[in-house]
Design a protein around this motif. Structure first.
Motif, PDB file in Angstrom:
ATOM      1  N   TYR A 165     -29.121  34.556  44.588  1.00  0.00           N
ATOM      2  CA  TYR A 165     -29.873  33.305  44.468  1.00  0.00           C
ATOM      3  C   TYR A 165     -31.139  33.409  45.309  1.00  0.00           C
ATOM      4  O   TYR A 165     -31.081  33.569  46.525  1.00  0.00           O
ATOM      5  N   GLU A 166     -32.276  33.340  44.625  1.00  0.00           N
ATOM      6  CA  GLU A 166     -33.569  33.387  45.310  1.00  0.00           C
ATOM      7  C   GLU A 166     -34.404  32.181  44.889  1.00  0.00           C
ATOM      8  O   GLU A 166     -34.971  32.181  43.789  1.00  0.00           O
ATOM      9  N   PRO A 167     -34.464  31.142  45.700  1.00  0.00           N
ATOM     10  CA  PRO A 167     -35.370  30.046  45.362  1.00  0.00           C
ATOM     11  C   PRO A 167     -36.791  30.584  45.276  1.00  0.00           C
ATOM     12  O   PRO A 167     -37.291  31.181  46.233  1.00  0.00           O
ATOM     13  N   VAL A 168     -37.427  30.422  44.129  1.00  0.00           N
ATOM     14  CA  VAL A 168     -38.734  31.044  43.896  1.00  0.00           C
ATOM     15  C   VAL A 168     -39.746  30.596  44.942  1.00  0.00           C
ATOM     16  O   VAL A 168     -40.605  31.362  45.370  1.00  0.00           O
ATOM     17  N   TRP A 169     -39.614  29.358  45.390  1.00  0.00           N
ATOM     18  CA  TRP A 169     -40.562  28.814  46.367  1.00  0.00           C
ATOM     19  C   TRP A 169     -40.412  29.440  47.751  1.00  0.00           C
ATOM     20  O   TRP A 169     -41.252  29.219  48.624  1.00  0.00           O
ATOM     21  N   ALA A 170     -39.378  30.251  47.948  1.00  0.00           N
ATOM     22  CA  ALA A 170     -39.157  30.870  49.257  1.00  0.00           C
ATOM     23  C   ALA A 170     -39.356  32.377  49.235  1.00  0.00           C
ATOM     24  O   ALA A 170     -39.088  33.039  50.226  1.00  0.00           O
ATOM     25  N   ARG A 175     -41.346  30.628  53.772  1.00  0.00           N
ATOM     26  CA  ARG A 175     -40.450  29.474  53.724  1.00  0.00           C
ATOM     27  C   ARG A 175     -39.062  29.962  53.343  1.00  0.00           C
ATOM     28  O   ARG A 175     -38.904  30.882  52.553  1.00  0.00           O
ATOM     29  N   THR A 176     -38.062  29.357  53.910  1.00  0.00           N
ATOM     30  CA  THR A 176     -36.694  29.745  53.643  1.00  0.00           C
ATOM     31  C   THR A 176     -35.862  28.500  53.399  1.00  0.00           C
ATOM     32  O   THR A 176     -36.037  27.496  54.093  1.00  0.00           O
ATOM     33  N   ALA A 177     -34.985  28.562  52.423  1.00  0.00           N
ATOM     34  CA  ALA A 177     -34.031  27.470  52.271  1.00  0.00           C
ATOM     35  C   ALA A 177     -33.210  27.380  53.552  1.00  0.00           C
ATOM     36  O   ALA A 177     -32.862  28.404  54.151  1.00  0.00           O
ATOM     37  N   SER A 178     -32.930  26.181  53.987  1.00  0.00           N
ATOM     38  CA  SER A 178     -32.090  26.036  55.171  1.00  0.00           C
ATOM     39  C   SER A 178     -30.713  26.608  54.862  1.00  0.00           C
ATOM     40  O   SER A 178     -30.313  26.702  53.690  1.00  0.00           O
ATOM     41  N   PRO A 179     -29.960  27.003  55.883  1.00  0.00           N
ATOM     42  CA  PRO A 179     -28.605  27.485  55.617  1.00  0.00           C
ATOM     43  C   PRO A 179     -27.791  26.486  54.800  1.00  0.00           C
ATOM     44  O   PRO A 179     -27.037  26.890  53.908  1.00  0.00           O
ATOM     45  N   ALA A 180     -27.963  25.199  55.064  1.00  0.00           N
ATOM     46  CA  ALA A 180     -27.224  24.183  54.316  1.00  0.00           C
ATOM     47  C   ALA A 180     -27.662  24.139  52.858  1.00  0.00           C
ATOM     48  O   ALA A 180     -26.832  24.014  51.948  1.00  0.00           O
ATOM     49  N   GLN A 181     -28.970  24.254  52.595  1.00  0.00           N
ATOM     50  CA  GLN A 181     -29.466  24.261  51.215  1.00  0.00           C
ATOM     51  C   GLN A 181     -28.966  25.492  50.460  1.00  0.00           C
ATOM     52  O   GLN A 181     -28.543  25.396  49.305  1.00  0.00           O
ATOM     53  N   ALA A 182     -29.038  26.647  51.129  1.00  0.00           N
ATOM     54  CA  ALA A 182     -28.573  27.873  50.490  1.00  0.00           C
ATOM     55  C   ALA A 182     -27.079  27.805  50.201  1.00  0.00           C
ATOM     56  O   ALA A 182     -26.625  28.151  49.111  1.00  0.00           O
ATOM     57  N   GLN A 183     -26.307  27.338  51.166  1.00  0.00           N
ATOM     58  CA  GLN A 183     -24.854  27.223  50.984  1.00  0.00           C
ATOM     59  C   GLN A 183     -24.514  26.259  49.856  1.00  0.00           C
ATOM     60  O   GLN A 183     -23.605  26.516  49.054  1.00  0.00           O
ATOM     61  N   GLN A 184     -25.247  25.174  49.752  1.00  0.00           N
ATOM     62  CA  GLN A 184     -24.986  24.200  48.697  1.00  0.00           C
ATOM     63  C   GLN A 184     -25.115  24.835  47.316  1.00  0.00           C
ATOM     64  O   GLN A 184     -24.280  24.617  46.434  1.00  0.00           O
ATOM     65  N   GLY A 209     -31.525  35.402  48.716  1.00  0.00           N
ATOM     66  CA  GLY A 209     -32.838  36.023  48.871  1.00  0.00           C
ATOM     67  C   GLY A 209     -33.870  34.944  49.131  1.00  0.00           C
ATOM     68  O   GLY A 209     -33.612  33.759  48.981  1.00  0.00           O
ATOM     69  N   GLY A 210     -35.052  35.338  49.495  1.00  0.00           N
ATOM     70  CA  GLY A 210     -36.096  34.365  49.756  1.00  0.00           C
ATOM     71  C   GLY A 210     -36.432  34.290  51.234  1.00  0.00           C
ATOM     72  O   GLY A 210     -36.034  33.363  51.929  1.00  0.00           O
ATOM     73  N   SER A 211     -37.130  35.316  51.724  1.00  0.00           N
ATOM     74  CA  SER A 211     -37.593  35.361  53.121  1.00  0.00           C
ATOM     75  C   SER A 211     -36.455  35.416  54.134  1.00  0.00           C
ATOM     76  O   SER A 211     -36.587  34.912  55.249  1.00  0.00           O
TER      77      SER A 211
END
Length: 249
Positions: A165-170, A175-184, A209-211
């Motif tokens: 999972y790689e949020p394109v915006w990160a 910028r990185t998804a927070s651990p909570a956002q990534a875990q969700q 993935g994502g920074s």
């Protein structure tokens, strides 16, 4: 227990000198035993990497492949060719391939099938753009990308899959998804897989993935459903990449 996987994606970067540097560094260190490591260099460096990594714990990955076995496809590489170079993993559906080269979900699935037929383990990349996240569509987009491929595989094929999972915006933005956002999101992907096979869902490796870098890797990798990382920029810095690998142990 799922074994962590740390994968470095060099994209269109690197050199023979860098490959040799990585080979020497990984030959001299002891990685945590329950960690798999793979580096995806550009195509021209696959053989140099194979030779440099032979006495290390580092596996070899490719960045994409063409669905066809052979043919009039100038500039493309088939799964059979990658197999001859000892490639263990191949990235499929990376956001840059989806955006820059307009790879559709259907084309991503075709590449997954080509990898499986060649005996190479696909790492299926999925993720949403900033616009999709702001519109509240993150989970819808990601599960569509996951589902299009996984629903078309049989149980044995699904067992060969890894999902990143790689949020394109990160990606490459710092910028990185927070651990909570990534875990969700990882938890949502795993729940979705339970619809196919609960046992498989529990065993499926999910990478973030994502920074991801040496500073934030430990906290991200501590999340329940994050089983490793797909590392971009930090995978070009040998000390940082080793530090990330050690954080996964």
């Amino acid at each position: 227990m799922r074994k962590p996987l740390i994968a470095g994606n060099w994209k269109m970067n690197g050199s023979k000198e860098l490959i040799e540097t990585f080979g020497r560094a990984f030959a001299e260190i002891d990685l945590p035993s329950p960690v798999d490591v793979v580096i995806h260099p550009p195509f021209p460096y696959l053989d140099a990497a194979r030779q440099a990594f032979v006495k290390t714990p580092v596996g070899l990955g490719a960045q994409t492949l063409n669905p066809l076995h052979s043919g009039a496809r100038t500039g493309e590489v088939s799964g059979q060719m990658l197999n001859e170079f000892g490639v263990d993993y191949v990235l499929v559906g990376h956001s840059e391939r989806r955006q820059l080269y307009h790879e559709s979900d259907e084309q991503v699935h075709e590449r997954v099938m080509a990898a499986l037929e060649a005996g190479i383990k696909p790492i299926l990349c999925v993720g949403e753009t900033l616009e999709e996240r702001d519109a509240g569509r993150s989970e819808e987009v990601v599960l569509r990308q996951v589902g299009y491929v996984m629903a078309r595989l049989d149980s044995a094929q699904r067992q060969q899959m890894t999902i990143a999972y790689e949020p394109v915006w990160a990606i490459g933005t710092g910028r990185t998804a927070s651990p909570a956002q990534a875990q969700q999101m990882m938890a949502a992907i795993r729940r979705y897989q339970s619809g196919f096979d609960r046992e498989l869902a529990d065993a499926l490796r999910l990478l973030y993935g994502g920074s991801m870098n040496a500073s934030n890797a430990k906290e991200l990798l501590a999340q329940q459903d994050i089983d490793g990382g797909l590392i971009g920029g930090a995978s070009l810095k040998v000390d940082d990449f080793i530090a990330i690998c050690q954080s996964a142990g």
